[in-house]
Design a protein around this motif. Sequence first.
Motif, mmCIF file in Angstrom:
data_model
loop_
_atom_site.group_PDB
_atom_site.id
_atom_site.type_symbol
_atom_site.label_atom_id
_atom_site.label_comp_id
_atom_site.label_asym_id
_atom_site.label_seq_id
_atom_site.Cartn_x
_atom_site.Cartn_y
_atom_site.Cartn_z
ATOM 1 N N SER A 28 0.799 -1.327 -0.036
ATOM 2 C CA SER A 28 -0.069 -0.009 0.059
ATOM 3 C C SER A 28 0.923 1.208 0.082
ATOM 4 C CB SER A 28 -0.978 0.108 1.319
ATOM 5 O OG SER A 28 -0.118 0.451 2.311
ATOM 6 N N ASP A 61 -7.285 -3.521 -2.563
ATOM 7 C CA ASP A 61 -6.755 -4.689 -1.421
ATOM 8 C C ASP A 61 -7.967 -5.745 -1.395
ATOM 9 O OD1 ASP A 61 -6.205 -6.046 1.031
ATOM 10 O OD2 ASP A 61 -4.913 -4.413 1.471
ATOM 11 N N ALA A 62 -7.518 -6.688 -1.502
ATOM 12 C CA ALA A 62 -8.593 -7.934 -1.453
ATOM 13 C C ALA A 62 -9.075 -8.021 -0.093
ATOM 14 C CB ALA A 62 -7.824 -9.214 -1.718
ATOM 15 N N ASP A 63 -8.409 -7.570 1.009
ATOM 16 C CA ASP A 63 -8.799 -7.818 2.504
ATOM 17 C C ASP A 63 -9.495 -6.435 3.003
ATOM 18 O OD1 ASP A 63 -7.811 -10.292 2.762
ATOM 19 O OD2 ASP A 63 -5.979 -9.352 3.279
ATOM 20 N N ASP A 64 -9.115 -5.215 2.407
ATOM 21 C CA ASP A 64 -9.704 -4.177 2.851
ATOM 22 C C ASP A 64 -9.857 -3.061 1.330
ATOM 23 O OD1 ASP A 64 -10.417 -1.411 3.930
ATOM 24 O OD2 ASP A 64 -8.686 -1.465 4.914
ATOM 25 N N ARG A 65 -11.292 -3.156 1.001
ATOM 26 C CA ARG A 65 -11.550 -2.603 -0.379
ATOM 27 C C ARG A 65 -11.377 -0.954 -0.228
ATOM 28 N NH1 ARG A 65 -11.077 -5.651 -4.609
ATOM 29 N NH2 ARG A 65 -12.902 -6.911 -4.899
#
Length: 120
Positions: A28, A61-65
Amino acid sequence: MRRLRSEHRFSLSHGAVLGRLDREGSRSVSELATAERIRPQSMAQTVNDLEAEGLVSRRPDADDRRRSVVELTEAGRVVLAADRRQREGWLAQAIADGLSEDEQRVLSEAVALLRRLAEA
């Protein structure tokens, strides 16, 4: 160091981000900023510049859109590899032409010590 920097295709900050993404994988903007010890706003500008050149891309991000992840594009990999070859070629030639065999041996020993320190 100035001479080696002049062999770069891009700025030191852009090269640092590209190299980090190549070595460590997607990150990120905030992770990149922390790793490079700069403000997230400054890193966002660097990423914007690299994205405009087509060297990096962003994806959710796949875990936190809410967060996006920055990754090297294929063009980024190609440009980074070419830049590394150019710098390594220049440095190898400078060592071969400018240092005696004894100096080359000392340099090789110093590199091993510096690598050990960097990994500690």
